[in-house]
Design a protein around this motif. Structure first.
Motif, PDB file in Angstrom:
ATOM      1  N   VAL A  74       1.069  -1.291  -0.035  1.00 25.31           N
ATOM      2  CA  VAL A  74      -0.155   0.226   0.055  1.00 25.31           C
ATOM      3  C   VAL A  74       1.017   1.363  -0.171  1.00 25.31           C
ATOM      4  N   ALA A  75       1.891   1.083   0.924  1.00 27.58           N
ATOM      5  CA  ALA A  75       2.712   2.490   0.963  1.00 27.58           C
ATOM      6  C   ALA A  75       3.357   2.645  -0.342  1.00 27.58           C
ATOM      7  N   PHE A  78       1.032   3.804  -3.036  1.00 21.56           N
ATOM      8  CA  PHE A  78       0.479   5.157  -2.715  1.00 21.56           C
ATOM      9  C   PHE A  78       1.728   6.150  -3.023  1.00 21.56           C
ATOM     10  N   GLY A  82       1.441   8.863  -6.067  1.00 19.63           N
ATOM     11  CA  GLY A  82       1.507  10.174  -6.141  1.00 19.63           C
ATOM     12  C   GLY A  82       2.591  11.002  -6.987  1.00 19.63           C
TER      13      GLY A  82
ATOM     14  N   LEU B 140      -9.220   1.975   2.976  1.00 22.21           N
ATOM     15  CA  LEU B 140      -8.083   2.399   2.089  1.00 22.21           C
ATOM     16  C   LEU B 140      -8.636   3.466   1.030  1.00 22.21           C
ATOM     17  N   LYS B 142     -10.283   5.781   1.109  1.00 17.68           N
ATOM     18  CA  LYS B 142     -10.181   7.270   1.412  1.00 17.68           C
ATOM     19  C   LYS B 142      -8.524   7.787   0.998  1.00 17.68           C
ATOM     20  N   LEU B 143      -7.533   6.862   0.886  1.00 14.87           N
ATOM     21  CA  LEU B 143      -6.143   7.151   0.524  1.00 14.87           C
ATOM     22  C   LEU B 143      -6.191   7.277  -0.950  1.00 14.87           C
ATOM     23  N   GLY B 144      -7.053   6.538  -1.473  1.00 16.08           N
ATOM     24  CA  GLY B 144      -6.840   6.547  -2.987  1.00 16.08           C
ATOM     25  C   GLY B 144      -7.395   5.306  -3.623  1.00 16.08           C
ATOM     26  N   CYS B 147      -4.766   2.234  -3.741  1.00 18.02           N
ATOM     27  CA  CYS B 147      -4.267   1.692  -2.575  1.00 18.02           C
ATOM     28  C   CYS B 147      -5.298   0.528  -2.252  1.00 18.02           C
ATOM     29  N   CYS B 148      -6.358   0.466  -2.609  1.00 18.86           N
ATOM     30  CA  CYS B 148      -7.237  -0.704  -2.553  1.00 18.86           C
ATOM     31  C   CYS B 148      -6.873  -1.887  -3.201  1.00 18.86           C
ATOM     32  N   SER B 151      -3.570  -3.543  -1.692  1.00 17.23           N
ATOM     33  CA  SER B 151      -3.861  -4.351  -0.597  1.00 17.23           C
ATOM     34  C   SER B 151      -4.489  -5.678  -1.006  1.00 17.23           C
TER      35      SER B 151
END
Lengths: 96, 198
Positions: A74-75, A78, A82, B140, B142-144, B147-148, B151
């Protein structure tokens, strides 16, 4: 690959054959299939020999092997998405 | 949705434990592939009904592979950290983590290559990734949307796909299917690769 093929057929059917009104019915079918799949997954797992024994003995190790790879995935995604967005914004600014 | 999902899972476990020879349960389990195909057909219809989705995807170009690449890098790093924490050989730990949620394949393959205990860890940890993804995806989102997918890992093309659809949009669903296919392609390759170094 068969899964992708089936989905592609579905896309063609959704685009050309199914009326927009059927969207809700389709969503309900999708939900029903999901719940049935999850139910059968649970049943298959519980029927597995010594499943709970394995869960108890290797639980913490397994949990960490789930937690760290998932959190890092996820990190990294993300961070990379970005960067991608930033690049796109800069490109658009330069074009203007 | 989370409650419904968890209830279905719990009900399945209870049925599997108490009535293992139940005809309905065994019929559903044996035909889960067909249910998955119906689900994918239905998801396809949902995508087909969206206007302009393919134009958006064309705009992504090569960037479409950023998500699976990020997942592979993240999972491998996670496996490396776990190995150091739990005193497991590094390449074996990375092989477990690179199951990316595909518990059936990684459990069996790693069990054969690295022994029953490591196989069980691979099975359980990747199963947890799938189950916890159901619960994490709503947060997740909400993070974008990406990100879903991160996971869910390799499961983003099948079991976790409807949850991703529920909390994101049709455009993300198409990316999710592509990501699942790419990750699933790399799972056996990465497991074999890491065991090649053991």
């Amino acid at each position: 690959m068969l899964i992708i093929l089936v989905m592609c057929i579905g896309i063609a059917v959704g685009k050309f054959l199914i009326p927009r009104k059927a969207k809700n019915i389709n969503a309900k079918i999708s939900l029903l299939c999901t719940l049935t799949l999850i139910f059968s997954m649970g049943a298959m797992l519980a029927a597995r020999e010594n499943f709970f024994g394995e869960l108890m003995s290797l639980g913490i190790k397994s949990f960490l092997f789930f937690l760290f790879p998932t959190a890092f995935s996820v990190a990294v995604v993300f961070f990379m998405s970005g960067l991608m967005k930033k690049k796109d914004k800069n490109k658009k600014r330069q074009e203007k | 949705m989370i409650l419904l999902t968890l209830s279905a899972l719990l009900l399945g476990v209870i049925c599997g434990l108490n009535v293992p020879d139940n005809i309905i349960v065994s019929m559903l389990s044996e035909n889960s592939d067909i249910i998955l195909y119906i689900l994918m057909f239905s998801v396809g219809i949902s995508i087909g009904m969206q206007d302009g989705i393919f134009r958006k995807l064309r705009d992504y170009n090569i960037k479409i592979f950023i998500i699976p690449l990020g997942i592979i890098i993240g999972s491998t790093l996670g496996g490396l950290v776990c190995s150091l924490l739990l005193n497991v050989p590094v390449f074996k730990g990375m092989a477990v983590a690179d199951g990316m949620g595909w518990y059936s394949l990684s459990g069996v393959t790693i069990g054969k290559l690295g022994g029953a205990e490591l196989g069980s860890i691979a099975f359980m940890s990747n199963l947890m990734r799938e189950i916890f993804s159901f619960m994490l995806i709503p947060f997740l989102a909400k993070l974008g949307p990406f990100c879903c997918i991160a996971s869910a890992g390799a499961t983003s093309e099948d079991t976790t796909l409807p949850i991703i659809l529920k909390y994101t949009n049709e455009e993300t669903v198409v990316l999710s299917v592509i990501n699942g296919a790419v990750c699933s392609f790399f799972v056996p390759i990465l497991i074999s690769l890491w065991f090649g170094f053991v």
